[in-house]
Design a protein around this motif. Structure first.
Motif, short mmCIF file in Angstrom:
data_model
loop_
_atom_site.label_atom_id
_atom_site.label_comp_id
_atom_site.label_asym_id
_atom_site.label_seq_id
_atom_site.Cartn_x
_atom_site.Cartn_y
_atom_site.Cartn_z
N TRP A 112 4.05 -1.73 -2.94
CA TRP A 112 3.83 -0.57 -2.07
C TRP A 112 3.23 0.59 -2.84
CZ3 TRP A 112 3.42 -2.31 2.37
CH2 TRP A 112 4.32 -3.23 2.93
N MET A 120 -0.40 2.16 -1.84
CA MET A 120 -0.54 3.58 -1.48
C MET A 120 -1.52 4.28 -2.43
SD MET A 120 3.21 4.88 -0.17
CE MET A 120 4.18 4.13 -1.48
N LEU A 130 2.23 -3.50 5.97
CA LEU A 130 3.39 -2.85 6.58
C LEU A 130 3.88 -3.63 7.79
CD1 LEU A 130 2.29 0.90 6.39
CD2 LEU A 130 4.14 -0.17 5.09
N LYS A 162 7.71 -2.99 8.31
CA LYS A 162 7.95 -1.60 7.95
C LYS A 162 7.43 -0.71 9.09
CE LYS A 162 9.28 -2.59 3.65
NZ LYS A 162 10.63 -2.26 3.11
N ARG A 206 8.52 2.06 10.68
CA ARG A 206 8.47 3.51 10.55
C ARG A 206 7.32 3.95 9.65
NH1 ARG A 206 11.66 7.55 11.79
NH2 ARG A 206 13.39 6.17 12.38
N GLN A 207 7.16 3.26 8.53
CA GLN A 207 6.07 3.63 7.63
C GLN A 207 4.71 3.42 8.30
OE1 GLN A 207 8.80 1.92 6.90
NE2 GLN A 207 9.30 1.93 4.69
N TRP A 208 4.60 2.36 9.11
CA TRP A 208 3.35 2.10 9.81
C TRP A 208 3.03 3.23 10.78
CZ3 TRP A 208 1.40 1.31 14.74
CH2 TRP A 208 0.14 0.70 14.83
N ASP A 213 4.23 6.34 10.68
CA ASP A 213 3.96 7.57 9.92
C ASP A 213 2.52 7.59 9.41
OD1 ASP A 213 6.51 8.44 10.34
OD2 ASP A 213 7.28 7.85 8.37
N TYR A 214 2.04 6.42 8.97
CA TYR A 214 0.67 6.35 8.48
C TYR A 214 -0.33 6.60 9.61
CZ TYR A 214 -3.59 4.57 6.32
OH TYR A 214 -4.86 4.45 5.83
#
Length: 551
Positions: free
Chosen positions: A423, A427, A441, A446, A448-450, A452-453
């Motif tokens: 990761w 990033m 992701l 993932k 939430r991370q997806w 957020d991105y």
């Protein structure tokens, strides 16, 4: 369906030569018409050298072809041998083998021409006039006699032999037909060889012709670009693919001194061509790496071969000076350090090369470093290689990034604790590796991370396929709420009919999400506030009614 018996490049060139020797041009053209009309009704290969087929002519004719003994081939038609029915079957065979049908059709056509650009009309001055057929055959017999001693001949004499074979050709325009004609001439004099020596023969045939297509224009730092011409470029790329196929099959050499000598000479030749390669491509550089990766490294006896190669590379800097292509030179040294497990030196040199020649290192070369580490099955080293090479892959195609990601997944299978390293690396590769990062992701759930991105780059929810968002809707529907809400407000601010329609589509999705989460009260509160706030936007109100969100 893939054929049961696959034809290699040597067999293909021999087939072209056999067609040229046994069939006249009229017969070939008539057979081509039969092939195009689908008159080959049955086709079978009892073994690799035998084809049995049925062709629909005036009646059904049985064709019996022996690829290694053409004179024994027969057809039940009145002509009996060397007929159009045989040609139709051979063209069908070439087509099933995914070879060029037109290469066979034009095998006998000395007057073959094709549309070329001005840059494609370079010819070899010594070959402008065509020798008589008798003279050509006498010359070819002499070359066959010379080739009978080929295993004992150094590679430089192989190349001289190949040049003399090519000189017998009628085709001088440097395009795909030139390549096919040159290869046919070279294979026509090939003596019986042991498997490994035959592989080297095929490789050098490809390399020698490639050398004639790709201009060498060395200069300080990195050779300049020289335009090859459209059709010459196509021919060179086809040869590059043929060379890649050469390396797909493991080398079958023995321990005899002559075999080791030919290997050493091949390496010296590839090194010399790689170190003087122009910016027309990485033809010889790629062949150099693949030679190590597939033929030299698997047969290594000790690590001294890498030390010796580094010595040759260091010596080249003094020997060649201004004519040295420094980028391939730096990459080759880095490659040897990887084989010596001195990875820190390899990555330092690779990063130095990137700074000196930004955006000039090809992704295929970078991924070969990873291939070497994967070949060693050292997962810690592969992980570190991925961390160093990832940032160098900027501005490369997505398919190469997918290959890179596949190596990360392989590492995680053996080193689950390396996931955070993955990761962090991905990033650090943003934004150019955004697509790969998003897919990773999703693959690792993932959610939430997806989201957020997507919020950070202001993605459009409606641009995603339903299948992409479905897993998130199923497992974490609440995460989609800010993604949809943000987009709805953005659409409304655009204040046009199209954006209002998009806003309504997302509002309907929001309604379903709130309902799925059993939060209808929250939806009603939001929607009431939303419609009140935008009550003056008549077009929006109309779209809301059309979408049955307003009564």
């Amino acid at each position: 369906m893939k054929p049961t018996y696959l034809m290699d490049d040597i067999q293909w060139q021999q087939l072209i030569q056999n067609v040229a020797d046994h069939f006249n041009d009229v017969t070939i053209k008539r057979g081509f018409q039969y092939f195009k009309q689908g008159k080959v009704k049955e086709f079978a290969m009892p073994d690799a050298d035998h084809i049995a087929a049925v062709v629909d002519g005036n009646e059904l004719y049985e064709v019996d072809l022996h690829l290694s003994a053409f004179a024994a081939s027969r057809c039940t038609c009145p002509v009996r041998t060397n007929c159009k029915h045989m040609i139709a079957v051979l063209l069908n065979y070439a087509n099933e083998q995914e070879r060029s049908v037109h290469a066979l059709v034009n095998a006998h056509s000395a007057g073959f021409t094709r549309l070329t650009t001005k840059a494609d009309t370079r010819t070899t001055p010594a070959f402008r006039s065509n020798p008589s057929p008798d003279h050509k055959e006498a010359t070819r017999d002499a070359l066959r006699k010379k080739a009978s001693n080929l295993p004992d001949m150094p590679v430089s004499e192989w190349h001289d032999l190949f040049d003399q074979c090519i000189a017998l050709n009628h085709v001088h325009t440097q395009n795909s037909q030139y390549v096919q004609s040159a290869l046919a001439s070279i294979y026509a004099v090939k003596p019986p060889l042991l498997p490994g020596m035959q592989q080297l023969y095929g490789l050098h045939a490809h390399l020698r012709i490639l050398e004639k297509l790709v201009p060498q224009a060395p200069m300080t730092g990195y050779p300049t670009h020289t335009y090859m011409g459209y059709y010459t470029q196509i021919a060179a790329d086809e040869l590059k693919e043929a060379i890649e196929r050469d390396f797909e099959r493991p080398l079958e050499l023995t321990d005899e001194p002559m075999h080791e000598a030919r290997m050493a000479e091949t390496l010296a030749y590839l090194r010399q061509k790689m170190l003087t390669e122009s910016r027309n491509g990485t033809y010889f550089s790629d062949a150099y790496y693949q030679f190590w990766l597939y033929w030299v490294h698997p047969a290594r006896r000790d690590s001294s071969i890498y030390t010796e190669e580094l010595q040759h590379l260091h010596a080249a800097e003094e020997e060649r000076s201004a004519t040295l292509a420094r980028l391939p030179w730096m990459l080759a040294r880095s490659w040897m350090y990887v084989y010596q497990a001195q990875d820190h030196k390899a990555w330092e040199l690779l990063e130095e090369a990137e700074r000196a020649f930004p955006l000039k290192i090809s992704s295929s070369q970078l991924l070969l470093f990873l291939h070497a580490l994967r070949q060693a099955a050292d997962w810690v080293r592969l992980k570190d290689g991925l961390r160093h090479i990832g940032p160098l892959l900027h501005s490369h195609r997505d398919d190469h990034l997918q290959d890179y990601m596949h190596d990360w997944e392989l590492v995680l299978q053996h080193l689950p604790d390396a996931e955070q390293d993955m990761w962090d690396t991905l990033m650090g590769m943003l934004p150019f590796a955004g697509g790969m990062y998003e897919e990773a992701l999703l693959a690792h759930e993932k959610w939430r991370q997806w989201i957020d991105y997507q919020l950070s780059i202001r993605s459009e929810p409606l641009s995603f396929r339903v299948s992409v968002l479905q897993p998130i809707e199923k497992n974490a529907p609440e995460l989609l709420l800010p993604f949809y809400h943000q987009a709805v407000e953005r659409y409304v601010l655009e204040k046009n009919r199209s954006s209002y329609k998009a806003a309504v589509k997302l509002l309907k999705r929001l309604f379903k999400l709130y309902k799925k989460m059993k939060q209808e009260t929250r939806w009603e509160l939001f929607f009431t506030t939303f419609t009140s706030r935008h009550s003056r936007l008549r077009a929006l109100q109309e779209e809301l009614r059309k979408g049955k969100l307003l009564s």
